[in-house]
Scaffold this motif. Structure first.
Motif, PDB file in Angstrom:
ATOM      1  N   VAL A 128      -3.130 -13.155 -36.307  1.00  0.00           N
ATOM      2  CA  VAL A 128      -2.741 -13.591 -34.965  1.00  0.00           C
ATOM      3  C   VAL A 128      -3.823 -13.213 -33.957  1.00  0.00           C
ATOM      4  O   VAL A 128      -4.270 -14.046 -33.177  1.00  0.00           O
ATOM      5  CB  VAL A 128      -1.387 -12.973 -34.555  1.00  0.00           C
ATOM      6  CG1 VAL A 128      -1.004 -13.404 -33.129  1.00  0.00           C
ATOM      7  CG2 VAL A 128      -0.298 -13.369 -35.541  1.00  0.00           C
ATOM      8  N   LYS A 129      -4.267 -11.945 -34.012  1.00  0.00           N
ATOM      9  CA  LYS A 129      -5.340 -11.517 -33.097  1.00  0.00           C
ATOM     10  C   LYS A 129      -5.863 -10.143 -33.501  1.00  0.00           C
ATOM     11  O   LYS A 129      -5.199  -9.387 -34.207  1.00  0.00           O
ATOM     12  CB  LYS A 129      -4.845 -11.484 -31.656  1.00  0.00           C
ATOM     13  CG  LYS A 129      -3.893 -10.340 -31.346  1.00  0.00           C
ATOM     14  CD  LYS A 129      -3.742 -10.163 -29.826  1.00  0.00           C
ATOM     15  CE  LYS A 129      -3.551  -8.720 -29.443  1.00  0.00           C
ATOM     16  NZ  LYS A 129      -3.670  -8.443 -28.037  1.00  0.00           N
ATOM     17  N   ASN A 130      -7.062  -9.839 -33.021  1.00  0.00           N
ATOM     18  CA  ASN A 130      -7.622  -8.493 -33.143  1.00  0.00           C
ATOM     19  C   ASN A 130      -7.036  -7.601 -32.054  1.00  0.00           C
ATOM     20  O   ASN A 130      -6.841  -8.046 -30.915  1.00  0.00           O
ATOM     21  CB  ASN A 130      -9.141  -8.517 -32.987  1.00  0.00           C
ATOM     22  CG  ASN A 130      -9.847  -9.080 -34.199  1.00  0.00           C
ATOM     23  OD1 ASN A 130      -9.393  -8.914 -35.330  1.00  0.00           O
ATOM     24  ND2 ASN A 130     -10.970  -9.742 -33.977  1.00  0.00           N
ATOM     25  N   LEU A 131      -6.793  -6.341 -32.387  1.00  0.00           N
ATOM     26  CA  LEU A 131      -6.353  -5.392 -31.372  1.00  0.00           C
ATOM     27  C   LEU A 131      -7.567  -4.842 -30.629  1.00  0.00           C
ATOM     28  O   LEU A 131      -8.630  -4.631 -31.226  1.00  0.00           O
ATOM     29  CB  LEU A 131      -5.580  -4.239 -32.009  1.00  0.00           C
ATOM     30  CG  LEU A 131      -4.253  -4.593 -32.693  1.00  0.00           C
ATOM     31  CD1 LEU A 131      -3.553  -3.324 -33.173  1.00  0.00           C
ATOM     32  CD2 LEU A 131      -3.335  -5.379 -31.765  1.00  0.00           C
ATOM     33  N   SER A 132      -7.403  -4.606 -29.345  1.00  0.00           N
ATOM     34  CA  SER A 132      -8.457  -4.000 -28.533  1.00  0.00           C
ATOM     35  C   SER A 132      -8.510  -2.499 -28.829  1.00  0.00           C
ATOM     36  O   SER A 132      -7.557  -1.937 -29.396  1.00  0.00           O
ATOM     37  CB  SER A 132      -8.158  -4.218 -27.046  1.00  0.00           C
ATOM     38  OG  SER A 132      -6.992  -3.484 -26.681  1.00  0.00           O
ATOM     39  N   PRO A 133      -9.606  -1.816 -28.454  1.00  0.00           N
ATOM     40  CA  PRO A 133      -9.626  -0.355 -28.610  1.00  0.00           C
ATOM     41  C   PRO A 133      -8.424   0.300 -27.941  1.00  0.00           C
ATOM     42  O   PRO A 133      -7.823   1.223 -28.492  1.00  0.00           O
ATOM     43  CB  PRO A 133     -10.938   0.049 -27.921  1.00  0.00           C
ATOM     44  CG  PRO A 133     -11.816  -1.145 -28.076  1.00  0.00           C
ATOM     45  CD  PRO A 133     -10.893  -2.332 -27.953  1.00  0.00           C
ATOM     46  N   SER A 134      -8.043  -0.200 -26.766  1.00  0.00           N
ATOM     47  CA  SER A 134      -6.902   0.334 -26.035  1.00  0.00           C
ATOM     48  C   SER A 134      -5.606   0.206 -26.832  1.00  0.00           C
ATOM     49  O   SER A 134      -4.801   1.137 -26.894  1.00  0.00           O
ATOM     50  CB  SER A 134      -6.756  -0.400 -24.694  1.00  0.00           C
ATOM     51  OG  SER A 134      -5.565  -0.046 -24.041  1.00  0.00           O
ATOM     52  N   GLU A 135      -5.399  -0.938 -27.472  1.00  0.00           N
ATOM     53  CA  GLU A 135      -4.161  -1.174 -28.215  1.00  0.00           C
ATOM     54  C   GLU A 135      -4.089  -0.323 -29.480  1.00  0.00           C
ATOM     55  O   GLU A 135      -2.999   0.053 -29.917  1.00  0.00           O
ATOM     56  CB  GLU A 135      -4.022  -2.658 -28.561  1.00  0.00           C
ATOM     57  CG  GLU A 135      -3.747  -3.524 -27.338  1.00  0.00           C
ATOM     58  CD  GLU A 135      -3.909  -5.009 -27.608  1.00  0.00           C
ATOM     59  OE1 GLU A 135      -3.187  -5.805 -26.959  1.00  0.00           O
ATOM     60  OE2 GLU A 135      -4.758  -5.401 -28.440  1.00  0.00           O
ATOM     61  N   ILE A 136      -5.242   0.003 -30.056  1.00  0.00           N
ATOM     62  CA  ILE A 136      -5.254   0.910 -31.218  1.00  0.00           C
ATOM     63  C   ILE A 136      -5.040   2.345 -30.749  1.00  0.00           C
ATOM     64  O   ILE A 136      -4.227   3.087 -31.312  1.00  0.00           O
ATOM     65  CB  ILE A 136      -6.569   0.783 -32.013  1.00  0.00           C
ATOM     66  CG1 ILE A 136      -6.863  -0.679 -32.356  1.00  0.00           C
ATOM     67  CG2 ILE A 136      -6.471   1.599 -33.309  1.00  0.00           C
ATOM     68  CD1 ILE A 136      -8.231  -0.913 -32.996  1.00  0.00           C
TER      69      ILE A 136
END
Length: 342
Positions: A128-136
């Motif tokens: 669906v999408k890559n997670l951002s550094p913030s979301e990880i």
């Protein structure tokens, strides 16, 4: 104009932002510490900033904030599985595992996955999408706040292929390790990959002493192609060569993950071939009893103990992974998959 998430920014990027707003560069370190050490969720909570400065920042920037949607607590071993709601409405999952040495977190790096491994629930609906550094990062921060305990280890083995989201994952690791943030040792971070060969070489050059974990799951290319589509792109020999380069460059021991599947990869010849492939390498084999998923007909092997003994006799260090949180839903990606259906 779309606002920029400050939680994904490193110190140098924050310095550029603050100086562009007419502020002294030392403000950037303050901002970094409030986000990554104090774990604040709103710019207005930064008490060392004036209201005027906060307003200037809020005009163009914000602090990313995922939310705990649901959590499931095991009555067997204190494992907690989390479903997180992202700001864009997507859902990811993470796991807290309690050990004697501390709290270990298994994090997602993508929403879904495009690798297509037959035994994995998280890949069944694709990427669906890559997670951002913030979301990880926020998976770590939210769980730390929720359990009110320190986090000792991180495993990038949840939904997604970390090396398919390379730049964001590397930035996440560097932010988590930063001395002005959580200061988590790189040696306590494990990254699991199904074997993206160019990225393994690239990772070796990063000079980050994390633990690399290779999802091998078969000793033979023909069998591996049946359960792991990535095997159509990279052979086992190519993966082993890249892994040897990683070991020689970093001097770090590598783990090979081997999910044991009945009548697929649990034969004597599988163990013998695996021993031959890994002979002389600074490595360890983690034997994983298959966690069956509804979307696949693959079933668990009953030969984990025998498989381990065969490897040990051949001089290969091997252990059998202990199942955690068996009573709160099993396979990676399954919680999200089940939730999305209802």
């Amino acid at each position: 104009m779309k606002k920029i998430d400050l939680k994904s920014c490193n110190l140098e990027e924050l310095k550029e932002i603050l100086t562009s707003l007419g502020e002294k560069s030392f403000r950037a370190k303050q901002l970094f510490k409030w986000i990554h050490e104090k774990l604040i969720e709103e710019i207005e909570h930064i008490t060392v900033f004036s209201d005027k400065l906060k307003e200037k920042i809020e005009n163009e920037y914000y602090i990313g904030n995922i939310k705990i949607l649901k959590k499931f607590e095991s009555k067997l071993d204190n494992t907690i599985k989390y479903l997180f709601l992202l700001e864009d409405g997507n859902i990811i999952e993470s796991v807290r595992m309690k050990y004697k040495h501390g709290n270990s977190l298994c994090l997602s790096t993508q929403v879904g996955c495009k690798m297509g491994c037959e035994f994995c629930a998280s890949t069944k609906e694709g990427l669906v999408k890559n997670l951002s550094p913030s979301e990880i990062l926020d998976q770590v921060y939210k769980i730390k706040k929720d359990i009110n305990e320190e986090i000792s280890n991180i495993v990038l083995m949840g939904s997604g292929e970390p090396l398919d989201n390379y730049d964001n994952v590397i930035k996440f690791i560097r932010l988590l390790n930063d001395k002005d943030g959580q200061n988590l040792s790189n040696r306590n971070i494990t990254l699991s990959t199904c074997g993206l060969v160019p990225e393994i070489y690239k990772l070796a050059e990063e000079n980050i002493p994390i633990t690399l974990s290779i999802s091998l799951h078969s000793s033979f290319d023909a069998e591996r192609r049946k359960i792991m589509p990535i095997a159509n792109k990279y052979t086992i020999e190519e993966i082993i060569d890249a892994t040897k380069y990683y070991i020689n460059t970093t001097n770090r021991r590598v783990t090979f993950e081997y999910t044991l599947i009945n009548n697929v990869n649990d034969r004597k010849e599988d163990a013998e071939k695996l021993s031959e492939l890994l002979r002389g390498m600074l490595c360890h084999v983690n034997i994983i009893p298959l966690n069956p998923i509804k979307e696949s007909n693959l079933i668990t092997s009953n030969y984990a103990k025998e498989f381990k003994e065969l490897l040990t006799k051949k001089g290969i260090n091997a252990t059998i992974r202990r199942e955690m949180g068996a009573d709160i839903n099993a396979a990676c990606g399954q919680l999200r998959s089940d939730y999305m259906k209802y």
